[in-house]
Design a protein around this motif. Structure first.
Motif, PDB file in Angstrom:
ATOM      1  N   GLY A  30      -2.617  -0.055  41.621  1.00  0.00           N
ATOM      2  CA  GLY A  30      -2.822   1.341  41.977  1.00  0.00           C
ATOM      3  C   GLY A  30      -3.182   1.507  43.444  1.00  0.00           C
ATOM      4  O   GLY A  30      -3.168   0.543  44.224  1.00  0.00           O
ATOM      5  N   ALA A  31      -3.475   2.730  43.837  1.00  0.00           N
ATOM      6  CA  ALA A  31      -3.870   3.011  45.219  1.00  0.00           C
ATOM      7  C   ALA A  31      -4.579   4.350  45.274  1.00  0.00           C
ATOM      8  O   ALA A  31      -4.226   5.273  44.543  1.00  0.00           O
ATOM      9  CB  ALA A  31      -2.654   3.047  46.135  1.00  0.00           C
ATOM     10  N   THR A  32      -5.597   4.461  46.136  1.00  0.00           N
ATOM     11  CA  THR A  32      -6.081   5.809  46.467  1.00  0.00           C
ATOM     12  C   THR A  32      -5.293   6.352  47.651  1.00  0.00           C
ATOM     13  O   THR A  32      -5.068   7.546  47.748  1.00  0.00           O
ATOM     14  CB  THR A  32      -7.594   5.831  46.776  1.00  0.00           C
ATOM     15  OG1 THR A  32      -7.857   4.989  47.908  1.00  0.00           O
ATOM     16  CG2 THR A  32      -8.411   5.341  45.610  1.00  0.00           C
ATOM     17  N   VAL A  77      -2.735  -0.654  51.776  1.00  0.00           N
ATOM     18  CA  VAL A  77      -3.248   0.098  50.629  1.00  0.00           C
ATOM     19  C   VAL A  77      -4.770   0.188  50.676  1.00  0.00           C
ATOM     20  O   VAL A  77      -5.450  -0.774  51.044  1.00  0.00           O
ATOM     21  CB  VAL A  77      -2.804  -0.549  49.302  1.00  0.00           C
ATOM     22  CG1 VAL A  77      -3.411   0.182  48.111  1.00  0.00           C
ATOM     23  CG2 VAL A  77      -1.285  -0.560  49.195  1.00  0.00           C
ATOM     24  N   ASN A  78      -5.260   1.353  50.293  1.00  0.00           N
ATOM     25  CA  ASN A  78      -6.690   1.598  50.152  1.00  0.00           C
ATOM     26  C   ASN A  78      -7.029   1.796  48.687  1.00  0.00           C
ATOM     27  O   ASN A  78      -6.425   2.640  48.025  1.00  0.00           O
ATOM     28  CB  ASN A  78      -7.052   2.855  50.957  1.00  0.00           C
ATOM     29  CG  ASN A  78      -8.505   3.299  50.767  1.00  0.00           C
ATOM     30  OD1 ASN A  78      -9.348   2.522  50.323  1.00  0.00           O
ATOM     31  ND2 ASN A  78      -8.783   4.550  51.125  1.00  0.00           N
ATOM     32  N   VAL A  79      -7.929   0.973  48.150  1.00  0.00           N
ATOM     33  CA  VAL A  79      -8.477   1.278  46.815  1.00  0.00           C
ATOM     34  C   VAL A  79      -9.997   1.361  46.894  1.00  0.00           C
ATOM     35  O   VAL A  79     -10.678   1.393  45.874  1.00  0.00           O
ATOM     36  CB  VAL A  79      -8.076   0.236  45.736  1.00  0.00           C
ATOM     37  CG1 VAL A  79      -6.572   0.248  45.490  1.00  0.00           C
ATOM     38  CG2 VAL A  79      -8.552  -1.154  46.096  1.00  0.00           C
ATOM     39  N   GLY A 126     -14.522   2.282  44.980  1.00  0.00           N
ATOM     40  CA  GLY A 126     -13.982   1.076  44.369  1.00  0.00           C
ATOM     41  C   GLY A 126     -14.165  -0.123  45.275  1.00  0.00           C
ATOM     42  O   GLY A 126     -14.783  -0.038  46.333  1.00  0.00           O
ATOM     43  N   SER A 181     -11.914  -4.170  45.929  1.00  0.00           N
ATOM     44  CA  SER A 181     -10.571  -4.717  45.724  1.00  0.00           C
ATOM     45  C   SER A 181     -10.329  -5.163  44.293  1.00  0.00           C
ATOM     46  O   SER A 181      -9.248  -4.970  43.746  1.00  0.00           O
ATOM     47  CB  SER A 181     -10.322  -5.905  46.662  1.00  0.00           C
ATOM     48  OG  SER A 181      -9.124  -6.553  46.304  1.00  0.00           O
ATOM     49  N   HIS A 225      -6.913  -6.725  43.467  1.00  0.00           N
ATOM     50  CA  HIS A 225      -5.807  -6.033  44.149  1.00  0.00           C
ATOM     51  C   HIS A 225      -5.175  -6.868  45.260  1.00  0.00           C
ATOM     52  O   HIS A 225      -3.984  -7.212  45.228  1.00  0.00           O
ATOM     53  CB  HIS A 225      -6.323  -4.698  44.698  1.00  0.00           C
ATOM     54  CG  HIS A 225      -5.257  -3.688  44.985  1.00  0.00           C
ATOM     55  ND1 HIS A 225      -4.409  -3.783  46.074  1.00  0.00           N
ATOM     56  CD2 HIS A 225      -4.887  -2.560  44.322  1.00  0.00           C
ATOM     57  CE1 HIS A 225      -3.575  -2.748  46.067  1.00  0.00           C
ATOM     58  NE2 HIS A 225      -3.850  -1.985  45.008  1.00  0.00           N
ATOM     59  N   ILE A 241       3.032  -0.969  43.968  1.00  0.00           N
ATOM     60  CA  ILE A 241       1.984   0.056  43.904  1.00  0.00           C
ATOM     61  C   ILE A 241       2.560   1.265  43.176  1.00  0.00           C
ATOM     62  O   ILE A 241       3.667   1.707  43.492  1.00  0.00           O
ATOM     63  CB  ILE A 241       1.553   0.489  45.327  1.00  0.00           C
ATOM     64  CG1 ILE A 241       1.209  -0.729  46.199  1.00  0.00           C
ATOM     65  CG2 ILE A 241       0.412   1.489  45.263  1.00  0.00           C
ATOM     66  CD1 ILE A 241       0.031  -1.539  45.748  1.00  0.00           C
ATOM     67  N   ALA A 301       1.673   5.261  42.035  1.00  0.00           N
ATOM     68  CA  ALA A 301       0.743   6.385  42.213  1.00  0.00           C
ATOM     69  C   ALA A 301       1.520   7.685  42.254  1.00  0.00           C
ATOM     70  O   ALA A 301       2.691   7.707  42.654  1.00  0.00           O
ATOM     71  CB  ALA A 301      -0.061   6.231  43.503  1.00  0.00           C
ATOM     72  N   THR A 325      -7.572  -2.077  52.169  1.00  0.00           N
ATOM     73  CA  THR A 325      -7.996  -3.090  51.198  1.00  0.00           C
ATOM     74  C   THR A 325      -6.985  -4.232  51.187  1.00  0.00           C
ATOM     75  O   THR A 325      -7.341  -5.399  51.263  1.00  0.00           O
ATOM     76  CB  THR A 325      -8.042  -2.485  49.775  1.00  0.00           C
ATOM     77  OG1 THR A 325      -8.757  -1.266  49.819  1.00  0.00           O
ATOM     78  CG2 THR A 325      -8.691  -3.450  48.810  1.00  0.00           C
TER      79      THR A 325
END
Lengths: 517, 517
Positions: free
Chosen positions: A374-376, A384-386, A396, A398, A401, A413, A415, A433
């Protein structure tokens, strides 16, 4: 200085070790050293069973400034961290470095301990949104938190970067000499994999159990010669808290489309085949992908080699249907997985180091074909940022991830491109991340962006009828739908350091202005 | 200098580390350090499978003066040591320190390699009488051999006293990334416990297998992140060679009497009770003791906690009859035990360190109630020799002898008082393996001598009608039957150093005159 993903890092961060900037996913490999370990050796007849956590604090010599560690397999049902930290606080001990493999909303009582200076530093690799994450975002810790990956944590412990003075291990079943397992007892949480490194490297090791059994505890996950003391308590937690979010296949049609396109991508790239290996999280979209892959495997009589990671009921079913030869388990995401761990011989516990430590002779993520993540946020370089929301609030860490992205042959990824007024694609993610060099594709409801560095993948799927799109176009489309995105408004105060799995610094988290005190 | 058992030791022995004299069984405990470990970390996609042992020797950088290690679970059927050492010799490599956990008659080809200077030092903890033992007795090694116990070997490895450059691990089943087990395949030998320390601490680790299976090998005893390379060979040995001596209950009436008196001693001392734990070797007398104890347990509905050590069919039967909750297995002594290891969940593999390393937080021997052990000689201080015959020729090593004696609550030596013109009781044993302070009783066909240090035991059994006798009287009786015993006629040349489990020096073995060249 700037690191390899273009993040500007300070020369030093107060309360954090010397900064080694991230230099590339595989730049730190080669000769490495696992550190030495201190042990107290016991004469025959030595008793390990203590009467209370209090006595364990005394017997281990726990004092100001020390590092104490915990595992998180009881997740949002855990009561070991709260009980032990309350006992530490009651003794007037201060300046503790809390090295928990994961922290959850249930750990809210820690906020007061942070405010009181009992806890001044936190290191973790799983972090659920909630009071502790908020307190850290608000700069309440004296020293910045360190956010690691699941492979990075054992790497740090084994290398000596993260030295643990006292490890407290929640033990669902344990005997009086410290042989313990996580799969039996009223608080069975599944294998306690993330505690293995703690048990091997901490100066002192305390097993905390609510199910003391006659010697020897069988099966044994952590063996007696690693355990100094055993404490019996009334309860180590509530296993029903393990299942925090949804662990069901999504019913949302948008997400189902993302899942379907993801499965099509995996298939057309040639990864649904004999001996395949696979990891998904337990999100509704990821489970939907697993479900489609499962159907394809059945239809084509494919037997995969292994399912990996946090294990959920869908992977258990796939094992029991003969679709995988083995499950490699670092934590159980639901009660069905816990039952399987006790029942299925080929549902195998693996340590965090075995799973994902980059500094060994090949961890299992290196054998992984496909991972669904996943990813924010994701940026146009596929970073990617989680860790943080786009408002800069920590939500969150990692987990696996960045480990799986680096190790796997195909890291996807998934989303929704947009949610309310939010577009997941950014020029620059708020917090990196996982570096874009280790991410292969990004699947949304508006199309699939393949990382241009994977020309081989683009070539393999070009005739598959997939909705391929350039990630810059996805960004433009998303912004056309929800408006241009503004970066988070941040102060200069560093509240957390994001370590890549190899111990280099990927990014820092700065306190948002809205969280400033 | 003299050590605690009165042995005169030289200040130094050429080719051996600095001598720490034995100072008492539990004098070296307390704070200890396990050494650091070097590893080569691998990028994803690295292949481990090599085409030959030759290639493994090249890839590991094996060269003159290095230490190579092996495990001995294939016992007298092993072909890994011979194959690897022949390949090393063929490359012209010299001055190798061979650190094998055990050596057998099948290893006769090593004698020529010793004579040629390919092997200049040997460290081992299981030694069967035969050509290699004779060659060492005859002073053919450039440096003295080091004889350890089963707990002493992992202690030495973990502490750094025994640094292994390259470990070769015979793997009855293995995948291409080095996950391996000993319980499956045509050469299944049972758990490969004694190789665990080698896999964890050696600089480079090579799995040698004759059963390469699809990834992942399940179950897994040694995990992939510890293994550098995998080599497939036609055969790692003949598992029928595992059963070397008799592993049947003796039919000799004299030995049956010894066994019966031993069982009576154990029972009258109160050790046949709920939760009891027990270790025997696989000698005919020891098995006869196990058989009687088993009958008593059944009759009284006793459930023991565990059987320990080298596991044989009698212990398997006791597990399957519910007389033990678990078997803790360091090696399988027969094919029935191997089958059980693959079948019984509570037939558990334990590492040598977990079994008997004195420098950890309590090894399993510390939980052992009763152990039945043999002797080539015993002296009036209850010091035991299992290393040399009375002629000074090496015919064994400690194995678990000194470990179990130290850890257990009741360590019983069983032996015929006299054999032909030989009396087992001596003023001084030729070589001390196990210190008398850790030996509790000595059972012969002419009576039972209890160590006077165990007044509690004497008190407990005084009314049991046992044929109790002073050990000096046993000696006098024996000598009256077979004549006075003369000590071995030895040269001053030290051919082996006997290490106690904690790494201190218990004794040295001097070359007998009759073996002098």
């Amino acid at each position: 200085m700037k690191n390899k993903v273009g993040r500007e890092l300070p020369d030093r961060v107060e309360g954090y070790k010397e900064i080694q900037p991230y230099a590339g996913a595989f730049e730190s490999l080669g000769d490495r050293v696992k550190t030495s370990v201190k042990v107290k050796s016991y004469v025959p007849g030595t008793k390990k069973l203590l009467s209370s956590i209090d006595e364990a604090i005394e017997k281990t010599g726990l004092k100001d400034g020390m590092t104490v560690s915990f595992h998180h397999h009881l997740r949002n049902g855990d009561q070991v961290v709260n009980q032990v930290m309350a006992a530490i606080a009651a003794k007037g001990i201060k300046d503790i470095h809390l090295a928990a493999s994961g922290l959850f909303a249930v750990h809210e009582p820690l906020v007061k301990l942070i405010e009181d200076g009992v806890i001044t530093k936190v290191t973790t690799s799983t972090f659920n949104p909630g009071p502790v994450a908020k307190a850290i975002t608000a700069g309440k810790l004296k020293k910045p938190a360190v956010l690691m990956s699941h492979g990075g944590r054992p790497r740090a412990i084994e290398s000596g970067d993260l030295h643990i003075d006292v490890a407290f291990i929640g033990a669902p079943t344990c005997d009086a000499f410290g042989n313990l397992n996580g799969t039996q007892g009223k608080s069975a949480c599944g294998y306690v994999s993330y505690a293995y490194a703690d048990a091997m490297y901490a100066d002192r090791v305390v097993a905390v159990t609510d199910n003391l059994v006659p010697y020897p505890c069988c099966p044994i996950e952590i063996t007696q010669e690693k355990v100094d003391f055993v404490v019996e308590v009334e309860s180590i937690g509530d296993r029903n808290g393990i299942v925090s979010g949804s662990t069901k296949i999504t019913e949302d049609p948008v997400r189902l489309k993302i899942a379907s396109d993801t499965a099509k991508l995996v298939d057309s790239a040639g990864y649904i085949k004999q001996d395949m290996s696979f990891q998904t999280g337990a999100s509704g979209t990821a489970l939907a992908v697993a479900s489609i892959v499962r159907d394809i495997m059945k239809e084509r009589n494919i037997v995969g080699s292994f399912g990996l990671g946090g294990i959920h009921n869908y992977f258990v079913q796939m094992l029991e249907e003969g679709l995988f030869r083995a499950l490699f388990d670092t934590q159980c995401f639901d009660l069905e997985a816990i039952a399987s761990a006790g029942r299925n011989e080929n549902h195998i516990a693996i340590s965090g180091s075995q799973y994902a430590n980059p500094h060994n002779r090949g961890s299992i993520v290196n054998n992984l074909d496909v991972v669904i993540l996943g990813a924010t946020e994701i940026d146009t370089d596929f970073n990617v940022n989680v860790i943080t929301g786009s408002n800069g609030v920590i939500m969150g860490a990692s987990g696996g991830h960045s480990d799986c992205a680096a190790g796997s042959k195909l890291a996807i990824i998934v989303a929704n491109l947009t949610r309310k007024s939010f577009c997941v694609v950014r020029d620059k993610v708020t917090t990196v991340t996982t570096p874009g060099d280790t991410v292969d594709a990004f699947v949304t409801e508006h199309g699939i962006a393949i990382n241009p560095r994977r020309q081989d993948l683009l070539e393999a799927v070009k005739d598959a009828g997939l909705p391929l799109v350039d990630i810059h176009d996805l960004k433009a489309l998303g912004e056309s739908l929800v408006g241009e995105q503004t970066p988070a408004d941040l102060t200069d105060k560093i509240v957390a350091v994001v370590e890549y799995r190899d111990g280099t610094v990927m990014d820092v988290v700065k306190m948002p202005k809205e969280a400033a005190i």
